[in-house]
Design a protein around this motif. Sequence first.
Motif, PDB file in Angstrom:
ATOM      1  N   ILE A   1      -5.156  -7.913  -3.934  1.00 29.81           N
ATOM      2  CA  ILE A   1      -5.108  -6.871  -4.970  1.00 29.81           C
ATOM      3  C   ILE A   1      -3.669  -6.445  -5.232  1.00 29.81           C
ATOM      4  O   ILE A   1      -3.176  -6.540  -6.355  1.00 29.81           O
ATOM      5  CB  ILE A   1      -5.990  -5.672  -4.568  1.00 29.81           C
ATOM      6  CG1 ILE A   1      -7.455  -6.118  -4.445  1.00 29.81           C
ATOM      7  CG2 ILE A   1      -5.856  -4.548  -5.595  1.00 29.81           C
ATOM      8  CD1 ILE A   1      -8.397  -5.065  -3.946  1.00 29.81           C
ATOM      9  N   TYR A   2      -2.979  -5.980  -4.197  1.00 29.76           N
ATOM     10  CA  TYR A   2      -1.591  -5.555  -4.379  1.00 29.76           C
ATOM     11  C   TYR A   2      -0.609  -6.717  -4.248  1.00 29.76           C
ATOM     12  O   TYR A   2       0.526  -6.622  -4.705  1.00 29.76           O
ATOM     13  CB  TYR A   2      -1.237  -4.460  -3.368  1.00 29.76           C
ATOM     14  CG  TYR A   2      -1.989  -3.169  -3.602  1.00 29.76           C
ATOM     15  CD1 TYR A   2      -2.360  -2.781  -4.883  1.00 29.76           C
ATOM     16  CD2 TYR A   2      -2.328  -2.335  -2.542  1.00 29.76           C
ATOM     17  CE1 TYR A   2      -3.051  -1.608  -5.102  1.00 29.76           C
ATOM     18  CE2 TYR A   2      -3.008  -1.148  -2.749  1.00 29.76           C
ATOM     19  CZ  TYR A   2      -3.370  -0.789  -4.035  1.00 29.76           C
ATOM     20  OH  TYR A   2      -4.047   0.385  -4.247  1.00 29.76           O
TER      21      TYR A   2
ATOM     22  N   MET B   1      -8.424   4.345   1.660  1.00 28.90           N
ATOM     23  CA  MET B   1      -8.352   3.999   3.086  1.00 28.90           C
ATOM     24  C   MET B   1      -8.592   5.178   4.022  1.00 28.90           C
ATOM     25  O   MET B   1      -9.421   5.106   4.927  1.00 28.90           O
ATOM     26  CB  MET B   1      -7.025   3.325   3.406  1.00 28.90           C
ATOM     27  CG  MET B   1      -6.935   1.901   2.916  1.00 28.90           C
ATOM     28  SD  MET B   1      -5.627   0.981   3.739  1.00 28.90           S
ATOM     29  CE  MET B   1      -6.317   0.791   5.372  1.00 28.90           C
TER      30      MET B   1
ATOM     31  N   PHE C   1      -7.146   1.866  -4.226  1.00 36.79           N
ATOM     32  CA  PHE C   1      -7.539   1.206  -2.979  1.00 36.79           C
ATOM     33  C   PHE C   1      -6.773   1.766  -1.783  1.00 36.79           C
ATOM     34  O   PHE C   1      -7.293   1.832  -0.671  1.00 36.79           O
ATOM     35  CB  PHE C   1      -7.317  -0.306  -3.085  1.00 36.79           C
ATOM     36  CG  PHE C   1      -8.311  -0.999  -3.965  1.00 36.79           C
ATOM     37  CD1 PHE C   1      -9.572  -1.341  -3.474  1.00 36.79           C
ATOM     38  CD2 PHE C   1      -8.008  -1.285  -5.288  1.00 36.79           C
ATOM     39  CE1 PHE C   1     -10.502  -1.975  -4.281  1.00 36.79           C
ATOM     40  CE2 PHE C   1      -8.938  -1.920  -6.105  1.00 36.79           C
ATOM     41  CZ  PHE C   1     -10.187  -2.266  -5.610  1.00 36.79           C
TER      42      PHE C   1
ATOM     43  N   ILE D   1       0.833  -1.200   0.000  1.00 37.14           N
ATOM     44  CA  ILE D   1       0.000   0.000   0.000  1.00 37.14           C
ATOM     45  C   ILE D   1       0.869   1.251   0.000  1.00 37.14           C
ATOM     46  O   ILE D   1       0.609   2.212  -0.733  1.00 37.14           O
ATOM     47  CB  ILE D   1      -0.964  -0.012   1.204  1.00 37.14           C
ATOM     48  CG1 ILE D   1      -2.009  -1.120   0.996  1.00 37.14           C
ATOM     49  CG2 ILE D   1      -1.639   1.335   1.402  1.00 37.14           C
ATOM     50  CD1 ILE D   1      -2.957  -1.316   2.150  1.00 37.14           C
TER      51      ILE D   1
ATOM     52  N   VAL E   1      -6.925  -6.244   0.580  1.00 35.58           N
ATOM     53  CA  VAL E   1      -6.255  -5.384  -0.405  1.00 35.58           C
ATOM     54  C   VAL E   1      -4.793  -5.792  -0.544  1.00 35.58           C
ATOM     55  O   VAL E   1      -4.262  -5.913  -1.664  1.00 35.58           O
ATOM     56  CB  VAL E   1      -6.375  -3.896   0.004  1.00 35.58           C
ATOM     57  CG1 VAL E   1      -5.442  -3.035  -0.851  1.00 35.58           C
ATOM     58  CG2 VAL E   1      -7.808  -3.421  -0.159  1.00 35.58           C
ATOM     59  N   SER E   2      -4.121  -6.047   0.575  1.00 29.58           N
ATOM     60  CA  SER E   2      -2.704  -6.418   0.550  1.00 29.58           C
ATOM     61  C   SER E   2      -2.491  -7.840   0.035  1.00 29.58           C
ATOM     62  O   SER E   2      -1.491  -8.121  -0.637  1.00 29.58           O
ATOM     63  CB  SER E   2      -2.098  -6.286   1.954  1.00 29.58           C
ATOM     64  OG  SER E   2      -2.179  -4.957   2.419  1.00 29.58           O
TER      65      SER E   2
ATOM     66  N   TYR F   1     -10.132  -4.007   5.946  1.00 31.52           N
ATOM     67  CA  TYR F   1      -9.945  -3.524   4.580  1.00 31.52           C
ATOM     68  C   TYR F   1      -8.531  -3.816   4.075  1.00 31.52           C
ATOM     69  O   TYR F   1      -8.332  -4.230   2.923  1.00 31.52           O
ATOM     70  CB  TYR F   1     -10.222  -2.021   4.547  1.00 31.52           C
ATOM     71  CG  TYR F   1     -10.082  -1.382   3.178  1.00 31.52           C
ATOM     72  CD1 TYR F   1     -11.153  -1.341   2.298  1.00 31.52           C
ATOM     73  CD2 TYR F   1      -8.887  -0.802   2.778  1.00 31.52           C
ATOM     74  CE1 TYR F   1     -11.036  -0.741   1.052  1.00 31.52           C
ATOM     75  CE2 TYR F   1      -8.752  -0.200   1.536  1.00 31.52           C
ATOM     76  CZ  TYR F   1      -9.834  -0.166   0.685  1.00 31.52           C
ATOM     77  OH  TYR F   1      -9.713   0.410  -0.559  1.00 31.52           O
TER      78      TYR F   1
END
Length: 434
Positions: free
Chosen positions: A260-261, A227, A223, A74, A256-257, A252
């Motif tokens: 997605i990323y 946050m 994303f 992130i 995402v970690s 969240y």
Amino acid sequence: MIIFLVSMLVIVVLLLAEIPVAFSFGVGALLFTFATGNNISFLVTHGFNTASGFALLALPLFILGGLIMAEGGISARLLDFVNSFVGRIRGGLGAVTVLTCALFGAISGSSSAAIAAIGQIMIPRMIKEGYPEGHATALVACSSVLALLIPPSIPMIIFSITGGLSVGAAFLSTIIPGILLTLVYCALNFWFLRKDMSIKVEPPLPFVDAARGIAKAGYNAGFALLMPVIILGAIYSGIATPTEAAAIAVIYAIPVSLMIYKGLTIRTLGTVTIRAVVMTGSIMAVLFFLFIMSRAMILEQVPKQLAEVLLGISDNKYLILLVINLLLLLIGMIVDDISGAVLAAIIFLPIVEALGIHPIHFAAVVGVNLGLGNVSPPCAPMLYMAGGVAKLPLNKYIVPTLKLLCLGHLPMVAIVTFIPELSLFLPRLLMGIE
């Protein structure tokens, strides 16, 4: 009062001898408790009850969330997004560092997490691009304390709980000072590097290509940028308390970690969780002893006696504020920001309320002072942490640090202290505080 001063002296000596903070405060708290004849069972129960309160659940949750963000990619997306705006200007990477630390503070609320996440990426990158290594290290150290000012701030949560104040109002009090300090650090960075021809600068892109780069970086960082909107939006809309917002941040950040990323794996998630537990445990041990000592101090009327001493010096509240600023700076130099927030609430909040100073205004004063202290020698925990990331000796980055502090942070302390409207405007506008 004499017993209190002796106890504080013992704590300072132990800290300077590099005894762990929890043990140092534990010895000081027990010394004060037994010397004043207070009921230790009552004080231990009070310390446990206060430390196990619902509001303090935000502490481990924000710590876990910050570590997940640092490991999960992130922070890298935030860096790329800010770099798309100013990365092709001389000194642009320095501004990227400052702005990303501010953004990361709006997610994690932790200076140490900002150094770990941003410093490990940006210090080597700036040095590679020709930046003076001392300047790069100093910029990361000084910018990391923006996490104390840009909400959600863990020290502000602790200060508010200890002082019985609104967490949301304390958050709002430091937003404008935090934004102003961010801009000041960016300006100083550009000024210091304006004639440094050793810095590599990529040629500017045509407008269309630059716009495409910004759009692409914004899409990739979408994303991550969402946050702070979710966290702060949940708090100020009334949907969630700060503690619940911290839980939302963790819920969240994990998918995402992971998905997605893809900077985080199930295995590293376990490692990060263990690190968060260890960090939380050390902080809670400090808070437990501080809560014991604070209750003993109140029972012995130490804050009232301190108020009488300071008010006996002068009835000019600005002079008293100047003295308190110096004491807060000393506290920030010696202990971490969380311990400093508790001590500020215990010792100085009753004094400023007696002077007629708004407690929410004082929350902002505490925030900027502790930030300054955390990067000011001799102890300077955030400064040495940045030096450790850069693997540089102190003499390499102390001069750039002092320049940034004297020209940037120190004037901001004075502005926040003596212009109350700067910190009270948003709490009054959005929360209707008096």
